[in-house]
Design a protein around this motif. Structure first.
Motif: not given
Length: 298
Positions: A253-261, A32-39
């Motif tokens: 670089a930021q996408s590789a860390i935070t964006d969800a697959d 839903a968020s598109g991010s793998k780091i929500n917390r």
């Protein structure tokens, strides 16, 4: 061992149900968020690195704007200098026209009139060439100067100059060529190019030759100022390209860390959903076991 006081199977099924439901919720949040780091607990170190990268990207976006402003300032100054150069060339033509034995004193008066108006126009251009209220070709000392942050390091570097800050400097229109511009603008046209009451044209021609020499120096000074402005403009243009490249790389670089697959998280969600359903079924069966054991007492 079958017992009715402690339903170990139900406790175990409930524990797995909670685990699978939490995994399902986490996957759904990432989708839903598109991010793998929500917390922060999802990836503490990754969050710290990503935050720093995002800060750098935001700073670089503003640095790109700063470089654009600097380029606009230099382009504005160059436009004014270009007009002054054109006017000086016309003034040189007028002095050449005056240095002719076929020109009478009456005609030199007409030449003087245009020359005088061109001098006033140069003064007008110098005064009106501005950017956001700052005069670019007129001022005290060396003229306009300004500093622009074009990187992420806004702090000082001790005795070493900060390479992320570029200083620009535009020669003042009132001091071009160490006074040669003032020499042209300060000519008294009524007594320099044309001397009323002169018995011959000799004094007029000599004066025109002096004016031509002063104009040549002024043209050279303006050309030098334009060359300097152009060199600074070229630097900012290359810097803008570098900022765009750096921003792109930091975003990646930021996408590789935070964006969800999304594909991976959808697969995880489907797997967790199946396991959750299985745990619910197992918990239902486990809750029925004490009732089944009671049948032995009947």
């Amino acid at each position: 061992m079958p017992v009715i006081t402690t339903n170990t199977s139900a406790n175990s099924a409930l524990r797995y149900l909670n685990m699978n439901a939490a995994e399902q919720t986490n996957s759904l949040n990432r989708i839903a968020s598109g991010s793998k780091i929500n917390r922060a607990s999802d990836d503490a170190s990754g969050l710290a690195v990503a935050t720093k990268l995002q800060t750098n990207v935001s700073t670089l976006n503003q640095a790109a704007t700063n470089a654009s402003h600097a380029t606009s300032i230099l382009q504005t100054a160059d436009g004014g200098l270009s007009q002054i150069s054109d006017i000086l060339q016309r003034m040189k033509t007028l002095t050449a026209q005056s240095i002719s034995g076929a020109v009478t004193n009456t005609e030199r008066a007409y030449i003087n009139a245009e020359y005088d108006q061109l001098v006033k126009e140069i003064d007008s251009i110098v005064a009106s060439t501005t950017f956001n209220g700052d005069q670019l070709l007129k001022g005290t000392g060396a003229g306009y100067s300004g500093s622009f942050l074009v990187g992420t390091n806004a702090g000082t570097s001790g005795s070493t100059a900060n390479s992320d800050i570029i200083d620009i400097k535009i020669t003042s229109g009132t001091t071009l060529g160490d006074g040669t511009f003032n020499a042209v603008a300060g000519l008294d046209l009524e007594t320099t190019l044309y001397k009323s009451g002169a018995t011959t044209n000799k004094e007029d021609i000599d004066a025109a030759q002096l004016a031509a020499t002063a104009i040549d120096k002024a043209i050279s000074a303006v050309a030098g100022a334009r060359a300097d402005v152009g060199a600074q403009m070229s630097r900012f243009q290359f810097q803008a390209a570098q900022i765009a490249s750096s921003t792109e790389n930091l975003d990646a670089a930021q996408s590789a860390i935070t964006d969800a697959d999304v594909a991976k998280e959808q697969s995880n969600f489907s797997s967790a959903q199946v396991k959750t359903n299985a745990a619910i079924a197992a918990l239902s069966q486990a809750n029925q076991m004490p009732q089944q054991l009671l049948q032995l007492l009947r």
